[in-house]
Design a protein around this motif. Structure first.
Motif, short mmCIF file in Angstrom:
data_model
loop_
_atom_site.label_atom_id
_atom_site.label_comp_id
_atom_site.label_asym_id
_atom_site.label_seq_id
_atom_site.Cartn_x
_atom_site.Cartn_y
_atom_site.Cartn_z
N ILE A 284 2.49 4.29 4.59
CA ILE A 284 2.65 5.27 3.52
C ILE A 284 3.71 4.76 2.56
CG2 ILE A 284 3.26 7.67 3.00
CD1 ILE A 284 2.35 8.34 5.88
N GLU A 285 3.33 4.58 1.27
CA GLU A 285 4.22 3.97 0.30
C GLU A 285 4.18 4.72 -1.03
OE1 GLU A 285 3.17 -0.13 -0.06
OE2 GLU A 285 3.94 -0.66 1.93
N GLU A 286 5.24 4.53 -1.83
CA GLU A 286 5.29 5.09 -3.18
C GLU A 286 4.15 4.51 -4.02
OE1 GLU A 286 7.35 7.38 -4.30
OE2 GLU A 286 8.69 7.50 -2.56
N TYR A 287 3.71 5.30 -5.01
CA TYR A 287 2.50 4.92 -5.74
C TYR A 287 2.69 3.65 -6.58
CZ TYR A 287 3.24 6.22 -10.70
OH TYR A 287 3.63 6.25 -12.02
N ASP A 288 3.92 3.33 -6.93
CA ASP A 288 4.15 2.12 -7.72
C ASP A 288 4.68 0.96 -6.87
OD1 ASP A 288 6.59 3.24 -7.18
OD2 ASP A 288 7.36 3.13 -9.23
#
Length: 309
Positions: free
Chosen positions: A10-14
Protein backbone atom coordinates in the motif's frame (compact mmCIF):
# COMPACT_ATOMS: atom_id res chain seq x y z
CA UNK A 1 -0.14 -0.56 9.93
CA UNK A 2 -3.07 -2.66 8.73
CA UNK A 3 -2.96 -5.85 10.76
CA UNK A 4 -5.30 -7.77 8.46
CA UNK A 5 -3.24 -7.19 5.30
CA UNK A 6 -0.34 -9.55 4.74
CA UNK A 7 1.08 -9.40 1.21
CA UNK A 8 -0.41 -6.44 -0.61
CA UNK A 9 1.73 -3.29 -0.82
CA UNK A 10 0.00 0.00 0.00
CA UNK A 11 1.63 3.23 -1.21
CA UNK A 12 0.89 6.92 -1.78
CA UNK A 13 -0.56 7.65 -5.20
CA UNK A 14 2.50 9.57 -6.38
CA UNK A 15 5.00 6.96 -5.13
CA UNK A 16 7.82 5.80 -7.38
CA UNK A 17 7.61 2.21 -8.65
CA UNK A 18 9.63 0.87 -11.58
CA UNK A 19 7.98 -2.57 -11.73
CA UNK A 20 5.89 -3.05 -14.92
CA UNK A 21 2.23 -3.13 -14.01
CA UNK A 22 -1.39 -2.83 -15.11
CA UNK A 23 -3.33 -0.15 -13.24
CA UNK A 24 -7.09 -0.09 -12.50
CA UNK A 25 -8.51 3.41 -12.08
CA UNK A 26 -11.66 4.17 -10.10
CA UNK A 27 -12.96 4.77 -6.60
CA UNK A 28 -13.81 1.10 -5.90
CA UNK A 29 -15.94 2.26 -3.00
CA UNK A 30 -17.44 -1.16 -2.35
CA UNK A 31 -15.72 -3.57 -4.82
CA UNK A 32 -18.82 -4.95 -6.56
CA UNK A 33 -19.15 -7.27 -9.56
CA UNK A 34 -18.74 -4.33 -11.97
CA UNK A 35 -15.39 -3.52 -10.38
CA UNK A 36 -14.45 -7.20 -10.64
CA UNK A 37 -14.72 -6.93 -14.44
CA UNK A 38 -11.99 -4.27 -14.40
CA UNK A 39 -9.83 -6.19 -11.96
CA UNK A 40 -10.12 -9.45 -13.90
CA UNK A 41 -9.19 -7.66 -17.13
CA UNK A 42 -6.15 -6.13 -15.44
CA UNK A 43 -5.09 -9.52 -14.04
CA UNK A 44 -5.53 -11.12 -17.47
CA UNK A 45 -3.35 -8.51 -19.18
CA UNK A 46 -0.80 -8.70 -16.37
CA UNK A 47 -0.63 -12.51 -16.57
CA UNK A 48 -0.17 -12.51 -20.35
CA UNK A 49 2.70 -10.03 -20.12
CA UNK A 50 4.30 -10.93 -16.78
CA UNK A 51 3.26 -7.60 -15.25
CA UNK A 52 1.97 -6.82 -11.74
CA UNK A 53 -1.51 -5.49 -10.99
CA UNK A 54 -2.32 -2.29 -9.13
CA UNK A 55 -5.33 -0.21 -8.14
CA UNK A 56 -5.91 3.44 -7.32
CA UNK A 57 -8.46 4.40 -4.67
CA UNK A 58 -9.03 6.94 -1.89
CA UNK A 59 -7.89 6.36 1.69
CA UNK A 60 -10.61 8.55 3.22
CA UNK A 61 -14.26 9.13 2.37
CA UNK A 62 -14.31 11.52 -0.61
CA UNK A 63 -18.11 11.64 -0.46
CA UNK A 64 -17.94 13.88 2.62
CA UNK A 65 -16.88 16.73 0.30
CA UNK A 66 -19.79 16.25 -2.07
CA UNK A 67 -22.84 14.20 -1.06
CA UNK A 68 -22.21 13.68 2.67
CA UNK A 69 -22.72 9.93 2.25
CA UNK A 70 -21.08 7.10 4.16
CA UNK A 71 -19.18 4.18 2.67
CA UNK A 72 -20.12 0.54 2.23
CA UNK A 73 -16.48 -0.51 2.71
CA UNK A 74 -13.76 1.56 4.36
CA UNK A 75 -10.30 1.85 2.82
CA UNK A 76 -8.97 -0.83 5.15
CA UNK A 77 -11.85 -3.15 4.23
CA UNK A 78 -11.32 -2.56 0.50
CA UNK A 79 -7.64 -3.40 0.92
CA UNK A 80 -8.66 -6.66 2.59
CA UNK A 81 -10.75 -7.51 -0.49
CA UNK A 82 -7.92 -6.48 -2.83
CA UNK A 83 -5.65 -8.81 -0.86
CA UNK A 84 -8.08 -11.67 -1.45
CA UNK A 85 -8.12 -10.80 -5.18
CA UNK A 86 -4.30 -11.01 -5.22
CA UNK A 87 -3.69 -7.42 -6.27
CA UNK A 88 -0.03 -6.46 -5.88
CA UNK A 89 -0.21 -2.70 -5.19
CA UNK A 90 -2.80 -0.24 -3.88
CA UNK A 91 -2.07 3.42 -4.56
CA UNK A 92 -4.11 5.79 -2.46
CA UNK A 93 -4.76 9.51 -2.09
CA UNK A 94 -6.71 11.48 0.48
CA UNK A 95 -9.54 13.51 -1.01
CA UNK A 96 -9.36 17.08 0.23
CA UNK A 97 -10.61 20.40 -1.14
CA UNK A 98 -7.12 20.99 -2.60
CA UNK A 99 -6.94 17.52 -4.16
CA UNK A 100 -10.39 18.00 -5.71
CA UNK A 101 -9.02 21.07 -7.54
CA UNK A 102 -6.19 19.18 -9.27
CA UNK A 103 -6.74 19.32 -13.03
CA UNK A 104 -6.99 16.18 -15.14
CA UNK A 105 -3.46 16.36 -16.58
CA UNK A 106 -1.78 16.99 -13.23
CA UNK A 107 -3.69 14.13 -11.63
CA UNK A 108 -2.50 11.67 -14.29
CA UNK A 109 1.05 13.04 -14.28
CA UNK A 110 1.33 12.76 -10.49
CA UNK A 111 -0.05 9.23 -10.52
CA UNK A 112 1.83 7.84 -13.52
CA UNK A 113 5.07 9.75 -14.08
CA UNK A 114 7.12 7.86 -11.45
CA UNK A 115 5.71 4.44 -12.30
CA UNK A 116 6.21 1.87 -15.03
CA UNK A 117 2.54 1.61 -16.04
CA UNK A 118 2.20 -0.55 -19.14
CA UNK A 119 -1.60 -0.60 -19.30
CA UNK A 120 -4.62 1.03 -17.67
CA UNK A 121 -8.10 -0.46 -17.20
CA UNK A 122 -11.18 1.74 -16.58
CA UNK A 123 -14.95 1.57 -16.84
CA UNK A 124 -16.59 3.42 -19.72
CA UNK A 125 -18.00 6.07 -17.36
CA UNK A 126 -14.70 6.84 -15.59
CA UNK A 127 -14.11 10.54 -14.83
CA UNK A 128 -11.29 12.31 -12.98
CA UNK A 129 -9.71 15.67 -12.25
CA UNK A 130 -11.22 19.03 -11.32
CA UNK A 131 -15.01 19.03 -11.82
CA UNK A 132 -14.65 15.60 -13.49
CA UNK A 133 -13.29 17.26 -16.64
CA UNK A 134 -11.24 14.16 -17.44
CA UNK A 135 -13.08 11.33 -19.17
CA UNK A 136 -12.33 8.19 -21.19
CA UNK A 137 -11.86 10.12 -24.45
CA UNK A 138 -9.25 12.35 -22.86
CA UNK A 139 -7.61 9.32 -21.25
CA UNK A 140 -7.35 7.62 -24.65
CA UNK A 141 -5.40 10.56 -26.07
CA UNK A 142 -3.19 10.79 -22.97
CA UNK A 143 -2.35 7.08 -23.01
CA UNK A 144 -1.60 7.14 -26.73
CA UNK A 145 0.88 9.97 -26.18
CA UNK A 146 2.52 8.12 -23.25
CA UNK A 147 2.54 4.76 -25.09
CA UNK A 148 0.27 3.15 -22.46
CA UNK A 149 -2.31 0.54 -23.47
CA UNK A 150 -5.85 1.48 -22.43
CA UNK A 151 -8.67 -1.02 -21.89
CA UNK A 152 -12.20 0.34 -21.45
CA UNK A 153 -14.74 -2.07 -19.97
CA UNK A 154 -18.50 -1.76 -20.47
CA UNK A 155 -20.66 -1.17 -17.41
CA UNK A 156 -22.26 -4.10 -15.68
CA UNK A 157 -26.04 -3.76 -15.69
CA UNK A 158 -28.64 -5.27 -13.39
CA UNK A 159 -32.19 -5.26 -14.82
CA UNK A 160 -31.04 -2.88 -17.59
CA UNK A 161 -29.65 -0.40 -15.08
CA UNK A 162 -26.05 0.32 -14.11
CA UNK A 163 -24.96 -1.57 -11.00
CA UNK A 164 -24.61 1.36 -8.62
CA UNK A 165 -23.38 1.99 -5.12
CA UNK A 166 -26.71 3.71 -4.42
CA UNK A 167 -28.53 0.41 -4.93
CA UNK A 168 -26.02 -1.46 -2.76
CA UNK A 169 -26.37 1.09 0.04
CA UNK A 170 -30.08 0.31 0.18
CA UNK A 171 -29.31 -3.38 0.64
CA UNK A 172 -26.98 -2.57 3.57
CA UNK A 173 -29.55 -0.44 5.40
CA UNK A 174 -32.25 -3.06 4.71
CA UNK A 175 -30.04 -5.92 5.93
CA UNK A 176 -30.46 -7.81 2.63
CA UNK A 177 -27.27 -9.83 2.99
CA UNK A 178 -28.15 -12.38 0.29
CA UNK A 179 -28.77 -9.66 -2.30
CA UNK A 180 -25.74 -7.67 -1.18
CA UNK A 181 -23.34 -10.60 -1.25
CA UNK A 182 -24.55 -11.60 -4.69
CA UNK A 183 -23.42 -8.24 -6.06
CA UNK A 184 -20.23 -7.70 -4.05
CA UNK A 185 -16.97 -9.44 -4.94
CA UNK A 186 -16.80 -11.07 -1.49
CA UNK A 187 -19.17 -11.15 1.51
CA UNK A 188 -20.04 -7.84 3.13
CA UNK A 189 -17.57 -7.24 5.95
CA UNK A 190 -16.57 -5.05 8.85
CA UNK A 191 -13.03 -4.66 10.21
CA UNK A 192 -12.55 -3.38 13.72
CA UNK A 193 -10.45 -3.65 16.85
CA UNK A 194 -12.00 -5.66 19.68
CA UNK A 195 -13.15 -3.38 22.50
CA UNK A 196 -13.69 -4.31 26.13
CA UNK A 197 -17.44 -4.52 26.71
CA UNK A 198 -19.57 -4.49 29.86
CA UNK A 199 -18.78 -8.16 30.52
CA UNK A 200 -22.47 -9.08 30.64
CA UNK A 201 -22.18 -11.62 27.84
CA UNK A 202 -19.28 -13.46 29.46
CA UNK A 203 -20.91 -13.56 32.89
CA UNK A 204 -24.55 -14.26 32.00
CA UNK A 205 -24.61 -15.49 28.38
CA UNK A 206 -21.67 -16.29 26.09
CA UNK A 207 -18.28 -14.53 25.73
CA UNK A 208 -18.25 -12.21 22.73
CA UNK A 209 -15.88 -10.02 20.70
CA UNK A 210 -17.18 -6.45 20.41
CA UNK A 211 -16.17 -3.98 17.71
CA UNK A 212 -17.49 -0.52 16.93
CA UNK A 213 -18.82 0.53 13.53
CA UNK A 214 -15.93 2.26 11.71
CA UNK A 215 -16.23 5.98 11.08
CA UNK A 216 -17.90 6.91 7.75
CA UNK A 217 -19.35 3.40 7.30
CA UNK A 218 -23.06 2.85 6.59
CA UNK A 219 -24.67 0.95 9.48
CA UNK A 220 -25.94 -2.50 8.59
CA UNK A 221 -29.56 -3.03 9.66
CA UNK A 222 -29.91 -4.34 13.20
CA UNK A 223 -30.20 -8.09 13.42
CA UNK A 224 -28.58 -11.38 14.35
CA UNK A 225 -26.38 -12.76 11.59
CA UNK A 226 -24.46 -15.89 10.69
CA UNK A 227 -20.91 -14.66 10.11
CA UNK A 228 -17.32 -15.71 9.67
CA UNK A 229 -14.65 -14.02 11.78
CA UNK A 230 -11.02 -13.89 10.63
CA UNK A 231 -8.46 -14.01 13.44
CA UNK A 232 -4.73 -14.23 12.64
CA UNK A 233 -5.51 -15.54 9.16
CA UNK A 234 -7.90 -18.27 10.36
CA UNK A 235 -11.66 -18.28 9.64
CA UNK A 236 -14.18 -19.11 12.37
CA UNK A 237 -17.96 -19.42 12.28
CA UNK A 238 -19.81 -16.98 14.52
CA UNK A 239 -23.16 -15.58 15.61
CA UNK A 240 -23.08 -11.79 15.39
CA UNK A 241 -25.53 -9.35 16.97
CA UNK A 242 -25.63 -6.02 15.16
CA UNK A 243 -27.14 -2.97 16.84
CA UNK A 244 -28.80 -2.67 20.23
CA UNK A 245 -29.43 -5.09 23.11
CA UNK A 246 -33.03 -4.35 24.12
CA UNK A 247 -33.23 -7.09 26.77
CA UNK A 248 -30.57 -5.15 28.72
CA UNK A 249 -31.94 -1.73 27.74
CA UNK A 250 -28.82 -0.89 25.70
CA UNK A 251 -29.56 1.30 22.66
CA UNK A 252 -25.99 1.89 21.46
CA UNK A 253 -24.98 0.34 18.13
CA UNK A 254 -22.13 -2.13 18.09
CA UNK A 255 -21.16 -5.43 16.48
CA UNK A 256 -20.89 -8.31 18.92
CA UNK A 257 -19.78 -11.80 17.84
CA UNK A 258 -19.84 -15.12 19.64
CA UNK A 259 -17.08 -17.05 17.88
CA UNK A 260 -17.48 -20.81 17.78
CA UNK A 261 -14.56 -22.93 19.01
CA UNK A 262 -12.45 -19.92 20.04
CA UNK A 263 -11.58 -19.27 23.68
CA UNK A 264 -8.62 -16.88 23.68
CA UNK A 265 -8.83 -13.21 24.69
CA UNK A 266 -9.15 -10.81 21.77
CA UNK A 267 -9.00 -7.35 23.37
CA UNK A 268 -7.20 -4.81 21.14
CA UNK A 269 -6.84 -7.36 18.32
CA UNK A 270 -8.14 -6.42 14.89
CA UNK A 271 -10.65 -8.87 13.44
CA UNK A 272 -12.64 -9.18 10.21
CA UNK A 273 -16.34 -10.05 10.39
CA UNK A 274 -17.84 -11.37 7.14
CA UNK A 275 -21.64 -11.53 6.99
CA UNK A 276 -23.14 -14.64 5.40
CA UNK A 277 -26.83 -14.65 6.31
CA UNK A 278 -29.37 -12.89 8.49
CA UNK A 279 -30.75 -15.33 11.09
CA UNK A 280 -33.39 -13.15 12.78
CA UNK A 281 -34.31 -9.66 13.94
CA UNK A 282 -33.12 -8.18 17.23
CA UNK A 283 -35.79 -8.82 19.86
CA UNK A 284 -36.44 -7.87 23.48
CA UNK A 285 -36.88 -10.93 25.69
CA UNK A 286 -38.77 -10.93 28.98
CA UNK A 287 -35.97 -12.72 30.83
CA UNK A 288 -32.26 -13.37 30.38
CA UNK A 289 -32.99 -17.11 30.37
CA UNK A 290 -35.26 -16.69 27.32
CA UNK A 291 -32.52 -14.73 25.55
CA UNK A 292 -29.96 -17.40 26.44
CA UNK A 293 -32.23 -20.12 25.03
CA UNK A 294 -32.59 -18.17 21.77
CA UNK A 295 -28.85 -17.61 21.47
CA UNK A 296 -28.26 -21.35 21.93
CA UNK A 297 -30.63 -21.93 19.01
CA UNK A 298 -28.71 -19.35 16.93
CA UNK A 299 -25.44 -21.11 17.77
CA UNK A 300 -26.86 -24.51 16.85
CA UNK A 301 -27.98 -23.10 13.50
CA UNK A 302 -24.48 -21.78 12.76
CA UNK A 303 -22.85 -25.04 13.87
CA UNK A 304 -24.76 -26.78 11.09
CA UNK A 305 -23.38 -24.44 8.41
CA UNK A 306 -20.24 -25.24 6.43
CA UNK A 307 -17.05 -23.20 6.28
CA UNK A 308 -14.35 -22.41 8.81
CA UNK A 309 -14.03 -23.93 12.27
Amino acid sequence: MIETIYNIKIEEYDAKNEEPQVLCLGFFDCVHQGHLKLINKAKQVAFMNNYLTSIFTFSNNPLTLFKKEDLILTFKERCFVFEELQIDYVYHAKMTEDFAKIDKVTFLDNLLSKKNIKAIVVGEDYTFGYKKEGDVEFLKAYCKEKNIKLYVEKLLKINDEKLSTTYLRKQVTAGNIDELNGLLVSPYLVIGKVEKGRGVGEKELFPTANILLPQDKIPLKEGVYYTHVFIDGLRYRAVTNVGSKPTYGIDSYNIESYILFYTKKLYDKEIVVEFEEKIRDVKKFDTVDELKKQIKQDIDYVKNQNGGY
